[in-house]
Design a protein around this motif. Structure first.
Motif, mmCIF file in Angstrom:
data_model
loop_
_atom_site.group_PDB
_atom_site.id
_atom_site.type_symbol
_atom_site.label_atom_id
_atom_site.label_comp_id
_atom_site.label_asym_id
_atom_site.label_seq_id
_atom_site.Cartn_x
_atom_site.Cartn_y
_atom_site.Cartn_z
ATOM 1 N N TYR A 183 29.029 -22.159 -14.380
ATOM 2 C CA TYR A 183 27.702 -22.355 -14.970
ATOM 3 C C TYR A 183 26.736 -21.234 -14.584
ATOM 4 N N LEU A 184 26.899 -20.691 -13.373
ATOM 5 C CA LEU A 184 26.029 -19.575 -12.982
ATOM 6 C C LEU A 184 26.167 -18.436 -13.986
ATOM 7 N N TYR A 185 27.418 -18.137 -14.330
ATOM 8 C CA TYR A 185 27.659 -17.042 -15.281
ATOM 9 C C TYR A 185 27.251 -17.419 -16.700
ATOM 10 N N LEU A 186 27.524 -18.680 -17.070
ATOM 11 C CA LEU A 186 27.111 -19.097 -18.420
ATOM 12 C C LEU A 186 25.596 -19.021 -18.544
ATOM 13 N N ASP A 187 24.902 -19.508 -17.518
ATOM 14 C CA ASP A 187 23.428 -19.424 -17.532
ATOM 15 C C ASP A 187 22.980 -17.973 -17.676
ATOM 16 N N ALA A 188 23.591 -17.091 -16.900
ATOM 17 C CA ALA A 188 23.200 -15.675 -16.942
ATOM 18 C C ALA A 188 23.462 -15.094 -18.331
ATOM 19 N N GLY A 189 24.551 -15.502 -18.950
ATOM 20 C CA GLY A 189 24.860 -15.036 -20.307
ATOM 21 C C GLY A 189 23.778 -15.451 -21.302
ATOM 22 N N HIS A 190 23.312 -16.705 -21.142
ATOM 23 C CA HIS A 190 22.210 -17.149 -22.009
ATOM 24 C C HIS A 190 20.989 -16.262 -21.807
ATOM 25 N N LEU A 191 20.695 -15.972 -20.543
ATOM 26 C CA LEU A 191 19.501 -15.176 -20.239
ATOM 27 C C LEU A 191 19.606 -13.790 -20.871
ATOM 28 N N GLY A 192 20.758 -13.154 -20.700
ATOM 29 C CA GLY A 192 20.943 -11.816 -21.256
ATOM 30 C C GLY A 192 20.879 -11.840 -22.779
ATOM 31 N N GLY A 193 21.475 -12.857 -23.373
ATOM 32 C CA GLY A 193 21.464 -12.967 -24.835
ATOM 33 C C GLY A 193 20.051 -13.174 -25.355
ATOM 34 N N GLN A 194 19.347 -14.083 -24.699
ATOM 35 C CA GLN A 194 17.988 -14.387 -25.167
ATOM 36 C C GLN A 194 17.058 -13.184 -24.954
ATOM 37 N N LEU A 195 17.275 -12.468 -23.847
ATOM 38 C CA LEU A 195 16.448 -11.277 -23.595
ATOM 39 C C LEU A 195 16.672 -10.238 -24.693
ATOM 40 N N GLN A 196 17.918 -10.061 -25.090
ATOM 41 C CA GLN A 196 18.202 -9.092 -26.156
ATOM 42 C C GLN A 196 17.492 -9.467 -27.453
ATOM 43 N N LEU A 197 17.512 -10.760 -27.780
ATOM 44 C CA LEU A 197 16.837 -11.185 -29.009
ATOM 45 C C LEU A 197 15.330 -10.975 -28.895
ATOM 46 N N ALA A 198 14.780 -11.307 -27.726
ATOM 47 C CA ALA A 198 13.334 -11.134 -27.530
ATOM 48 C C ALA A 198 12.961 -9.655 -27.607
ATOM 49 N N ALA A 199 13.784 -8.805 -26.995
ATOM 50 C CA ALA A 199 13.508 -7.366 -27.027
ATOM 51 C C ALA A 199 13.529 -6.868 -28.468
ATOM 52 N N CYS A 200 14.514 -7.308 -29.219
ATOM 53 C CA CYS A 200 14.642 -6.893 -30.621
ATOM 54 C C CYS A 200 13.411 -7.342 -31.408
ATOM 55 N N ALA A 201 12.958 -8.564 -31.162
ATOM 56 C CA ALA A 201 11.788 -9.091 -31.875
ATOM 57 C C ALA A 201 10.545 -8.268 -31.578
ATOM 58 N N LEU A 202 10.509 -7.604 -30.432
ATOM 59 C CA LEU A 202 9.362 -6.764 -30.066
ATOM 60 C C LEU A 202 9.560 -5.306 -30.496
ATOM 61 N N GLY A 203 10.651 -5.030 -31.195
ATOM 62 C CA GLY A 203 10.927 -3.653 -31.618
ATOM 63 C C GLY A 203 11.497 -2.806 -30.490
ATOM 64 N N LEU A 204 11.972 -3.462 -29.436
ATOM 65 C CA LEU A 204 12.549 -2.741 -28.292
ATOM 66 C C LEU A 204 14.064 -2.737 -28.386
ATOM 67 N N GLY A 205 14.685 -1.855 -27.615
ATOM 68 C CA GLY A 205 16.138 -1.824 -27.541
ATOM 69 C C GLY A 205 16.586 -2.342 -26.180
ATOM 70 N N SER A 206 17.822 -2.817 -26.118
ATOM 71 C CA SER A 206 18.327 -3.321 -24.837
ATOM 72 C C SER A 206 19.847 -3.270 -24.822
ATOM 73 N N VAL A 207 20.377 -3.304 -23.619
ATOM 74 C CA VAL A 207 21.839 -3.414 -23.468
ATOM 75 C C VAL A 207 22.133 -4.240 -22.218
ATOM 76 N N ASN A 208 23.068 -5.147 -22.365
ATOM 77 C CA ASN A 208 23.498 -5.982 -21.237
ATOM 78 C C ASN A 208 24.454 -5.188 -20.354
#
Ligand SMILES: Cc1cc2nc3c(=O)[nH]c(=O)nc-3n(C[C@H](O)[C@H](O)[C@H](O)COP(=O)(O)O)c2cc1C
Length: 244
Positions: free
Chosen positions: A187-212
């Motif tokens: 679950y620690l890793y699954l939680d972290a995966g959610h965080l990274g995924g959601q951060l990427q979407l948020a970054a994209c919504a702001l016109g930013l780029g990101s990489v996990n």
């Protein structure tokens, strides 16, 4: 001849739920505090209030999201950093005594703490910061640009130094082990995966780029974060900035 069982396969088997062996139903006697607080930070930065409506539509964000590894020197603004932190770990609801966050977490235990390596963020000194969820603020843990050291610790992925900021998530293991015992590592890793995924979407919504970033020398990243790698250990990072 049967191949020797690797540690990965052993972990998967040893953390399986079975109908006759539900260790997850025995809570350990003492629960770890749900929030981490650093004593005597160098400074505390109250973040601007995040937007909670509007923005780019979800389908457009999903269609546009792509990993970006070439970043321009343009800094992030503080409202952008605030928005990214809120979109991942910000408090979005209160249910009884529980503070629920933007990102899902197994058992609402939120074991993963958020750290930010600020390379270039307007209004936020270069250095390492810890996100204080309860009051949407950042506590400064160290001063000075750590970009090059972080890049080296991440298998010399130079974009860690070129990105405006790099988020790092580290798990406070006991927070989840209290309920889930060894299965908590899934679950620690699954939680972290959610965080990274959601951060990427948020970054994209702001016109930013990101990489996990999953490729890093664990001990070196833990050392930069000031963690022992056992009680609290780095799991995942995401670099964010303006695309080149
Ligand atoms: C768990 C995970 C770990 C990753 N680690 C790295 C990494 O260390 N370095 C890197 O450049 N990209 C990394 N990536 C990004 C992937 O390479 C990328 O998502 C993949 O190539 C698909 O491209 P897209 O994200 O543009 O759709 C990682 C992605 C995930 C989900």
């Amino acid at each position: 001849m049967r191949e020797e069982q690797g540690i990965g396969r052993h972990f998967q088997n040893a953390t399986k739920y079975h109908r006759d062996r539900m260790q997850g139903h025995r809570l350990r006697p003492r629960q770890a505090p749900p929030f981490s607080r650093h004593e005597n930070p160098l400074s505390v930065l109250k973040l601007p209030e995040p937007e909670t409506a509007g923005g780019m539509g979800l389908w457009e964000v999903v269609a546009r999201r792509r990993s970006v590894r070439d970043f321009s020197p343009r800094p992030l603004s503080l409202p952008q950093l605030s928005q990214l932190l809120w979109a991942t770990q910000g408090i979005t609801a209160t249910v009884g005594p529980h503070l629920l966050r933007a990102c899902a977490s197994a058992g609402a235990l939120y074991p993963d703490e958020t750290y930010v390596f600020a390379n270039r963020v307007q209004g936020c000194a270069p250095g390492l910061w810890h996100y204080q969820v309860q009051d949407h603020s950042l506590a400064q843990l160290s001063a000075g640009d750590l970009g090059d050291q972080l890049a080296a610790a991440c298998l010399h992925q130079e974009f860690c130094a070129e990105a405006a900021a790099v988020f790092a998530w580290a798990a406070v293991v006991e927070r989840a082990a209290w309920k889930y015992h060894d299965r908590c590592y899934r679950y620690l890793y699954l939680d972290a995966g959610h965080l990274g995924g959601q951060l990427q979407l948020a970054a994209c919504a702001l016109g930013l780029g990101s990489v996990n970033i999953g490729a890093f020398f664990d001990d070196e990243v833990n050392q930069l974060l000031g963690l022992d790698g056992e009680e609290e250990t780095a799991l995942y990072l995401t670099a964010v900035g303006h695309p080149q």
